[in-house]
Design a protein around this motif. Structure first.
Motif, short mmCIF file in Angstrom:
data_model
loop_
_atom_site.label_atom_id
_atom_site.label_comp_id
_atom_site.label_asym_id
_atom_site.label_seq_id
_atom_site.Cartn_x
_atom_site.Cartn_y
_atom_site.Cartn_z
N THR A 451 0.81 -1.22 0.00
CA THR A 451 0.00 0.00 0.00
C THR A 451 0.84 1.26 0.00
OG1 THR A 451 -0.08 -0.03 2.43
CG2 THR A 451 -1.90 -1.12 1.25
N ARG A 452 2.12 1.11 -0.28
CA ARG A 452 2.95 2.32 -0.31
C ARG A 452 2.39 3.29 -1.33
NH1 ARG A 452 8.91 4.37 0.01
NH2 ARG A 452 8.61 6.00 -1.51
N SER A 453 2.42 4.54 -0.97
CA SER A 453 1.95 5.61 -1.84
C SER A 453 2.52 5.44 -3.24
CB SER A 453 2.44 6.94 -1.24
OG SER A 453 1.49 7.93 -1.44
N GLY A 454 1.67 5.41 -4.25
CA GLY A 454 2.15 5.25 -5.63
C GLY A 454 1.93 3.83 -6.15
N LEU A 455 1.93 2.83 -5.28
CA LEU A 455 1.68 1.45 -5.72
C LEU A 455 0.17 1.23 -5.87
CD1 LEU A 455 4.12 -0.65 -3.45
CD2 LEU A 455 4.46 0.16 -5.81
N PRO A 456 -0.23 0.24 -6.72
CA PRO A 456 -1.67 -0.01 -6.91
C PRO A 456 -2.40 -0.28 -5.59
CG PRO A 456 -0.37 -1.30 -8.48
CD PRO A 456 0.61 -0.62 -7.57
N GLY A 457 -1.72 -0.94 -4.66
CA GLY A 457 -2.34 -1.28 -3.38
C GLY A 457 -2.73 -0.06 -2.55
#
Ligand code: ATP
Ligand code: MG
Length: 568
Positions: A451-457
């Protein structure tokens, strides 16, 4: 589409009655089509936001219609005046964004000319020396419906008057023992015409002229003539001078002719809720140590507002919003605060700071690992770029952002709940550690690496987003939280009580040990630079902030009471 020429005349359309008068005079070719205004502060205190309203008018109208504006220090009372104030006034006008070029003048520059004029009026039988005390003179003034009494000294000969006036100035008589008065009309319906005082004796040395003079002109005998000597065409002031205008014109006529004559125009002064505008009262607050100085961020002074983090543009926008009329009004401080928020939202750098920190440990994050996350400096203005902030296993969040037994609509962190850490990851609370008294010492979480900022999650929906700082990288700082200076809306109206009793005793809260992101270790000494502590409010480094001890002044909280007032 408007042509360039149409557009420029549109920009120059008069926006209020003062501009209309100036515009009409220019159209009519008065004073040879010249426009020259002046801002005339008395250097007996620091400028306040009321003066800002006058400055915006005096300099603004000159700028708008191609004229010039003089800065004239009205330094006619050496007892109360000081160079400290002269310097502060200059700084404040510049900060507001105005400049007088080489047109810096002093009423004291005109003391010789004013003295000559007084001597001429004496010779012409239009002025006399009165030996009475100020109390006696006041008693003889009469009332608006009853004529005053003539002074027993009123009919002295010009020779005697001239001799006495010269000796007054030579220091032969003590302060207060004699005055020079204009011989006009003790029965005039305008009280200001009842033989107004022109000169008084003051033995205190003057900050510019030293002991050259022992007699000093009163405002009414100095102001109009100073305007005339400087070539001022429009002398714009506040409504309380309206009743002085006939006297202004009376003295100016002794000098002026058809080709050029200054004109006085009055507008309503600025009064603000929850503060005072009287320089005398502000001076008292400073002298008695009830505030930390003229530039205490709670003061309505320009230097106070500046130290607090208000921007020049917000002050000017506020003045534009309230406008200029002929009616006295009390303006809501919430409108000023609204103007400040509006401007700071556009210009403040977004940073993270935790006011009341509690530790969070991300148990599944590798010990010793640090990664940088990227934060937008200002989403309102993408050209301001980004800055980096470290993320690690131990963080601080606001104590108020965690609740062990939360109510239903609590969208922050709670056991088994998830929140997003702004700019970083979604984390889930797995437990807490408490001290012997049951206070929470540490909160345990796990993070979801997807869920890191920028990742799809990171698109996954969670209700709450929290601000945070990395514990090992955080910098300690002090926050000063300011509130309104007075606890009542209109302190000036509370005549029954001493205004000092009406001070808000909670107007300053000092919070030590707030945790700020490392970016502020570097930039937290740039006094006046606007920051938004995300989710908290607007702050600026104080003048005294140093790398060893960062100090931030809260300019204003995020919430806007003016908007709420308008929606009601
Ligand atoms: P003082 O009581 O010492 O005369 P002052 O506030 O009138 O205080 P000045 O230095 O004489 O101070 O003011 C300079 C100019 O600023 C004047 O033209 C005055 O009309 C204007 N001014 C002062 N207070 C206000 C105000 N609250 N709103 C708008 N203009 C103001
Ligand atoms: Mg004044």
């Amino acid at each position: 589409m408007a042509t360039e020429e149409e557009k420029s005349t549109q920009d120059n359309r008069p926006l209020n009655f003062v501009e209309q008068i100036v515009w009409d005079d220019l159209q009519a070719g008065k004073n040879g089509g010249r426009l020259n205004t002046r801002f005339p502060p008395e250097p007996n205190g620091y400028l306040h936001i009321g003066h800002a309203k006058a400055i915006c008018m005096d300099f603004g109208v000159a700028e708008k219609f191609g004229g010039t504006c003089n800065l004239r220090f009205d330094d006619t009372n050496p007892v109360k005046e000081d160079v400290e104030y002269v310097d502060a006034i200059r700084d404040d006008i510049h900060w507001l964004g105005f400049d007088w070029g080489d047109r810096e003048y002093y009423a004291s520059d005109y003391f010789p000319k004013l003295y000559d004029l007084a001597c001429r009026l004496i010779r012409e039988g239009k002025a006399y020396v009165d030996d009475q005390t100020s109390e006696q003179i006041a008693e003889q003034k009469g009332t608006p419906t009853e004529p005053g009494k003539e002074s027993p000294y009123r009919n002295r000969t010009p020779e005697e008057n001239l001799d006495l006036f010269q000796r007054m100035n030579a220091g032969e008589f003590p302060d207060g023992s004699r005055v020079l008065r204009a011989k006009i009309d003790m029965a005039s319906p305008n009280m200001h015409f009842r033989d107004p005082i022109m000169y008084r004796i003051i033995s205190t040395p003057h900050h510019r002229t030293g002991t050259t003079w022992r007699v000093y002109p009163m405002y009414d005998f100095a102001h109009g003539q100073s305007d005339y000597f400087e070539g001022v065409t429009h002398s714009i002031c506040t409504l309380e001078f309206e009743v002085h205008r006939p006297l202004y014109e009376y003295f100016v006529k002794e000098l002026a002719d058809e080709s050029y004559c200054p004109r006085q125009i009055e507008f309503n002064r600025l009064n603000l809720t929850y503060t005072v505008m009287s320089k005398r009262k502000l001076l008292q607050l400073v002298k008695e140590g009830l505030v930390a100085g003229w530039d205490d961020p709670r003061m309505p002074t320009i230097s106070g507002l500046r130290r607090r983090g208000f921007t020049p543009r917000s002050v000017r926008n506020f003045v534009d919003k309230i406008g200029y009329t002929k009616y006295e009004a009390l303006n809501s401080i919430a409108l000023l605060e609204h103007a400040v928020r509006e401007d700071l939202n556009a210009v403040a750098t977004r940073v993270m700071a935790v006011m009341n920190p509690v530790k969070v440990v991300i148990t599944n994050y590798p010990e010793g690992q640090v990664e940088m996350v990227e934060l937008e400096n200002n989403p309102e203005d993408p050209t301001t770029g980004t800055h980096q902030m470290p993320f690690s296993r131990e963080l601080y969040i606001e104590r108020e952002d965690f609740m062990e037994n939360p109510p239903k609509k609590f969208f922050r962190l709670a056991p088994d709940g998830e929140v997003r850490l702004k700019g970083a990851y979604i984390v889930k609370c797995t437990g807490v550690k408490k001290d012997a008294d049951g206070n929470i010492e540490e909160i345990y979480c796990t993070y979801d690496p997807e869920t890191r900022s920028g990742l799809p999650g990171s698109m996954r929906k969670v209700k709450g987003t929290l601000h945070w700082v990395s514990a090992p990288h955080a910098v300690d700082a002090t926050a000063r939280l300011y509130d309104r200076l007075f606890s009542v809306e209109n302190p000036a109206a509370e005549t029954e009580r001493d205004f000092r009793e009406l001070l808000n005793t909670d107007s300053l809260k000092v919070v030590e040990g707030i945790k700020v992101e490392p970016f502020l270790a570097e930039h937290g000494v740039e006094a006046g630079r606007p920051f938004q502590f995300q989710r908290i409010g607007y702050f600026t480094p104080d003048l005294d902030s140093t790398p060893q001890h960062l100090i931030f002044n809260r300019t204003i909280a995020l919430k806007d009471s003016w908007e709420k007032e308008q929606k009601k």
